[in-house]
Design an enzyme around this catalytic site. Structure first.
Site, mmCIF file in Angstrom:
data_model
loop_
_atom_site.group_PDB
_atom_site.id
_atom_site.type_symbol
_atom_site.label_atom_id
_atom_site.label_comp_id
_atom_site.label_asym_id
_atom_site.label_seq_id
_atom_site.Cartn_x
_atom_site.Cartn_y
_atom_site.Cartn_z
ATOM 1 C CE LYS A 69 76.918 -2.340 27.951
ATOM 2 N NZ LYS A 69 78.227 -1.665 28.293
ATOM 3 N N GLY A 127 79.974 -3.126 34.345
ATOM 4 C CA GLY A 127 79.422 -3.515 35.633
ATOM 5 C C GLY A 127 78.798 -2.304 36.292
ATOM 6 N NE ARG A 128 77.769 2.839 32.290
ATOM 7 C CZ ARG A 128 78.106 2.438 31.088
ATOM 8 N NH1 ARG A 128 77.552 1.360 30.574
ATOM 9 N NH2 ARG A 128 78.994 3.105 30.394
HETATM 10 P P1 A3P Z 1 76.738 -3.915 32.692
HETATM 11 O O1 A3P Z 1 77.677 -2.776 32.784
HETATM 12 O O2 A3P Z 1 75.416 -3.528 32.175
HETATM 13 O O3 A3P Z 1 76.650 -4.668 33.987
HETATM 14 P P2 A3P Z 1 80.564 -5.146 27.128
HETATM 15 O O4 A3P Z 1 81.946 -5.147 27.596
HETATM 16 O O5 A3P Z 1 80.313 -6.125 26.035
HETATM 17 O O6 A3P Z 1 80.041 -3.800 26.866
HETATM 18 O O7 A3P Z 1 79.689 -5.733 28.328
HETATM 19 C C1 A3P Z 1 79.576 -5.067 29.519
HETATM 20 C C2 A3P Z 1 78.994 -6.039 30.477
HETATM 21 O O8 A3P Z 1 79.960 -7.016 30.784
HETATM 22 C C3 A3P Z 1 78.659 -5.438 31.786
HETATM 23 O O9 A3P Z 1 77.336 -4.984 31.687
HETATM 24 C C4 A3P Z 1 78.834 -6.581 32.768
HETATM 25 O O10 A3P Z 1 77.632 -7.076 33.211
HETATM 26 C C5 A3P Z 1 79.511 -7.667 31.939
HETATM 27 N N1 A3P Z 1 80.674 -8.270 32.580
HETATM 28 C C6 A3P Z 1 80.991 -9.573 32.484
HETATM 29 N N2 A3P Z 1 82.115 -9.827 33.154
HETATM 30 C C7 A3P Z 1 82.567 -8.664 33.632
HETATM 31 C C8 A3P Z 1 83.704 -8.299 34.401
HETATM 32 N N3 A3P Z 1 84.591 -9.214 34.775
HETATM 33 N N4 A3P Z 1 83.827 -7.020 34.747
HETATM 34 C C9 A3P Z 1 82.911 -6.110 34.371
HETATM 35 N N5 A3P Z 1 81.830 -6.398 33.658
HETATM 36 C C10 A3P Z 1 81.650 -7.668 33.275
#
Ligand code: A3P
Length: 935
Positions: free
Chosen positions: A670, A890-891
């Protein structure tokens, strides 16, 4: 090192029992009748170059010279010379025939007997048949015992980090798996207690004089600890530049003479320190070194432990004390002080006993020793160096003698049926005789031929084993030992899965042994592991190999083998390993029967000088015993096959370290790991792993059960190099970050891998993770609110506590990063600020490319664009089209409320302080969010 006790010197044995012709005063008349025999040795043994026969084989030219010189001039001698020449010519013709296709026929006609000399016999006799002087080192009274930790250690003070004796001490401790803490002697003492529990069971001074020189304050502190916790001191006297005669040891009624050369050591059997060591008689000859210290005292509280003599006339006839026990009458602290170091083999044993005695038995090694001797390659060996029926008789007789010393002793025979009856007639009789005595031995199946498993196809491997098993069934050889080995350790380690498959399927193998795990050297670090329910036991080296079959040709000479037996490497292997498995070969039991000589000798020597209880059990039981003793070894640690030349030789040519990742994105979850992963895969030179069907995209090899599937399994997730040459393979498993075992495992398999970690505000990470779990319908996350999760206590329901831990633990960044830094240099790790990755991924990606040293440089400016709808940077597909991460990244969820935010801020406060220190130490700018969190 001198010869031991009543041991006959090697030269006596050679002269007395073997006939060596070269160099003796034999007359020609004496020599002549033997010429035929000599030549028959040359002709029939096909390279059998016994040391005993060597002078004959090597000297036809000299014989010829002598013939012509000595007998020239008389008619009679001329005729004899001609006759001799004729015989030689005939025999040469016969020999060339035997080299021809008719060879086997000729050899069976002509070589009716393989001429072999008398092999060496074990003539060692112990100088002490009586008193076994076994002392139990009793535990201290309960009150003080309770104050020592359950897991006592040795505290070792060395002169420097690299001092020779210090290194020798640690090697013995490691070999005997005795825990220790090493301190380079300095001004202050380490902490000796922990919550009123003593941390150390014995204190060892590499230089005993350092102990005597400690300043008063520290000396009182140390001595108080030693008295309070019933702990004693082992010390070694240092080398003195100036010779001292009768100097007094500071504070003790003990006098020393230094710089002595000593000989003929013996032990005082009436000494409570002896436990493992037995006063075995006299170690005759010079003791190693010329800088011994000897001790003199008329105080009865100083008990001699070891005596030796000096050839200096002044000391002649005197029993000099070379190691002493101070019974502690003066200050209540017992000490054992050695006048010489650990080059003397006997001191290595006494050292273990001293530790045991001075820790009141808390640091004692077991006295049980299990031994198993494999005779590998039964039926395999070239003609002329195989076992004859006589050799089999000798083997059986030796086995009986060994059974008297080691109850139940049986040699463990590994056979390859393909070569059955492939020797000379006498050797074929040997093969048959082994089978007549099938019940007298333990048996295990080998390969049908002698092919290394990693060179065979899985089907070929299985077929080879099946064929050998059928041979066993046809010849009445048992097939149920559950044990096997592989030629040259091939396939055992590094693991070749098809070998394990075939072993399980064909032989139901459950135990094997190898010298290769984790590496051949240093031998003291060889360990065991269990893979797919097959126990791999460490195997020791006994100094006998397929080519060491004649005593006079033993590398370095017979003295080398004898030294190994009489206190040296082989002896110490058995003493320091509760379970020893040795590999020998068929040829070591034919020819000079060196294996019989070696094992009978070493076992006699062990019985003489130790109180060890030698035993043997079949391999399966041995495996169970091993892992009962060392349960912590069950889990393997896979090493990098490419860092060990020997491992590379027994690794399939189809496998290469190029198929392993060059860098890892380790998480935590995350923080933006998927975005980073996606951006990395856009680079033309970077190749990610194939997705795992179990875990979606992540392999999760190093952290969970997948690790036990082995590296063949792991490698299948990466393209074979010819499809990806010049590419940078990587994988991302976001749970690696906080996995307890992960850094150690990664370091072992991928020592040069670069590591990429990402961090964001830990509270935000926890909140994102919670919503991720809800989105994946985790029942606990659905049942409890975020507030309930982060405020769960140890009395909360177990699932809730588990969820809380999984939610909060990864955010303790500093703790986890420090664990990685225990194994990797900071230069191999990059910590990315996840906020920056989210807001300015181009900058991060450019920076990362530099860190990873990836070429060609990929300009992300053109390939990443902020997508207003998504609210994140996305991949540019076409001029006006982007591809963003899925809905799971990016939920959209409600913002965290203030009280939750406050709870998390407090929770992470100390971890964030540590993180700030850590990033500063590593020369990173402190992330803005961290500064905010710490305000
Ligand atoms: P949220 O969905 O809570 O916003 P991971 O891939 O390690 O699971 O992390 C997910 C998180 O990556 C997302 O958390 C989001 O905030 C972050 N993030 C960073 N850059 C992103 C991108 N380009 N597109 C989507 N999410 C991104």
């Amino acid at each position: 090192m001198g010869d031991q006790g009543a041991l006959a010197s090697p030269s006596e044995v050679e002269e007395g029992s073997w006939r060596t012709w070269g160099g003796r005063n034999s007359s020609w008349e004496e020599l002549l009748p033997h010429v035929g025999q000599e030549t028959s040795v040359l002709l029939t043994s096909q390279g059998r170059s016994s040391g005993r026969n060597l002078p004959l084989i090597c000297r036809p030219w000299r014989l010829w010279q002598r013939t012509t010189l000595c007998f020239a001039g008389t008619r009679k001698s001329w005729r004899r010379s001609m006759f001799f020449l004729a015989v030689l010519v005939c025999l040469l013709v016969v020999y060339s025939l035997m080299e021809s296709p008719h060879r086997s026929f000729m050899s069976s006609v002509l070589c009716s007997s393989l001429v072999r000399g008398r092999p060496p016999e074990s003539v060692f006799q112990c100088g002490n048949h009586g008193n076994s002087s076994l002392h139990q080192h009793h535990q201290p009274p309960r009150s003080s015992e309770n104050r020592l930790r359950e897991d006592p250690k040795v505290l070792l003070f060395t002169e420097t980090q690299y001092s020779r004796l210090g290194k020798a001490i640690t090697e013995i401790l490691v070999a005997n798996r005795i825990k220790y803490k090493m301190e380079v002697f300095g001004k202050s003492l380490p902490v000796l207690t922990n919550l009123s529990k003593g941390k150390y069971g014995t204190v060892v001074f590499e230089n005993f004089e350092r102990y005597l020189q400690i300043d008063q304050w520290n000396r009182e502190l140390l001595d108080k600890y030693l008295r309070d916790y019933n702990v004693g001191i082992v010390g070694f006297m240092p080398t003195h530049e100036e010779t001292q005669v009768g100097a007094k040891l500071r504070g003790f009624p003990l006098f020393i003479h230094t710089n002595m050369a000593l000989e003929n050591a013996s032990l005082n059997s009436d000494n409570p320190v002896l436990r493992l060591t037995r006063a075995g008689g006299n170690v005759s000859g010079n003791l190693p070194g010329t800088d011994w210290t000897v001790f003199v005292s008329d105080d009865p509280n100083y008990v001699p432990l070891e005596w030796a003599c000096s050839s200096v006339p002044h000391y002649a006839q005197e029993k000099l004390v070379a190691a002493v026990l101070d019974k502690g009458a003066i200050d209540g602290i017992q000490r054992v002080v050695f006048g010489g170091g650990l080059e003397f083999w006997l001191h290595r044993l006494l050292f273990l006993d001293a530790i045991s005695y001075l820790s009141m038995g808390r640091l004692s090694v077991s006295l049980d020793r299990y031994m198993l001797v494999d005779i590998d390659d039964i039926f395999v060996a070239r003609k002329g160096i195989r076992m004859t029926a006589e050799d089999v008789t000798a083997l059986l007789e030796s086995q009986k003698r060994l059974q008297e010393m080691v109850p139940g002793w049986k040699f463990n025979l590994g056979f390859s049926g393909k070569y059955y009856q492939h020797g000379y007639p006498e050797e074929n009789m040997g093969d048959r005789k082994l089978l007549e005595h099938v019940d007298d031995f333990w048996w295990f199946g080998h390969m049908w031929g002698h092919t290394q498993p990693h060179k065979l196809t899985p089907a070929g491997l299985e077929a080879q084993m099946q064929r050998n098993k059928q041979f066993a069934i046809d010849h009445g050889i048992p097939t149920d030992s559950g044990y096997s080995v592989a030629p040259h350790h091939s396939g055992v380690y590094p693991v070749h899965e098809p070998l394990y498959d075939a072993w399980k399927k064909v032989w139901n193998v459950r135990v094997t042994s190898s010298e290769e795990y984790p590496h051949l050297y240093p031998a003291r670090l060889r360990r065991g592991f269990i893979h797919r329910n097959i126990m791999v036991l460490p195997r020791q080296t006994c100094g006998l190999f397929t080519h060491t079959i004649f005593i006079n040709k033993y590398p370095g000479g017979r003295a080398v083998l004898d030294r190994s037996i009489h206190g040296g490497e082989l002896f110490q292997s058995i003493v320091f390993n509760p379970i020893s498995i040795f590999m020998t070969h068929l040829s070591n039991y034919g020819n000079d029967r060196l294996a019989l000589y070696t094992f009978e000798s070493v076992i006699k020597f062990i019985k003489c000088w130790t109180n060890l209880n030698l035993q043997t059990v079949p391999p399966l039981q041995l495996g169970e015993k091993y892992f009962h003793l060392y349960p912590e070894e069950k889990d393997p640690i896979w090493g990098d096959p490419c860092s060990d030349r020997r491992h590379m030789e027994i690794w399939s040519k189809n496998k290469t370290c190029e198929q392993l990742p060059k860098f890892l994105v380790i998480g935590p979850q995350k923080t933006g790991t998927t975005a980073l992963y996606t951006f990395l895969t856009m680079h033309p030179a970077i190749v990610a792993n194939y997705p795992s069907p179990e875990t979606f995209e992540e392999i999760q090899f190093f952290n969970g059960k997948n690790y036990y599937k082995g590296i063949d399994w792991y490698m299948q997730f990466f393209p074979i190099p010819k499809n990806s040459s010049g590419k940078y393979l990587f994988e991302k498993s976001a749970t690696y970050f906080e996995g307890e075992m992960v850094p150690k495992r990664v370091k072992s398999l991928l020592p040069n891998a670069k590591l990429v970690a990402i961090i964001i505000p830990p509270g935000r990470r926890a909140y994102s993770w919670y919503h991720h779990m809800r989105a994946h319908n985790d029942p606990t996350a659905l049942q409890y609110s975020f507030y309930q999760v982060i405020t769960a206590t140890d009395s909360s329901p177990r699932q809730l506590r588990d969820l809380r831990n999984k939610c909060l633990n990864p955010g303790m960044y500093a703790k986890h990063i420090e664990r990685w830094l225990d194994y990797f240099p900071a230069s191999q790790l990059i910590i990315i600020d996840g906020e920056e990755l989210r807001n300015d991924p181009v900058y991060i990606m450019n920076d990362l490319q530099k860190f990873l040293e990836i070429e060609p440089f990929y300009n992300y400016t053109e390939h990443l664009r902020y997508d207003k709808r998504k609210g994140f940077y996305c991949q540019v597909i076409e001029e006006d089209k982007t591809k963003c991460l899925g809905r799971g990244k990016g939920r959209i969820y409600p913002p965290m409320n203030e009280s939750e935010s406050k709870i998390l801020k407090d929770f992470y406060q100390s971890y964030n302080v540590a993180l700030e220190k850590l990033v500063t130490r590593l020369d990173y700018p402190v992330p803005g969010w961290l500064e905010d969190d710490l305000q």
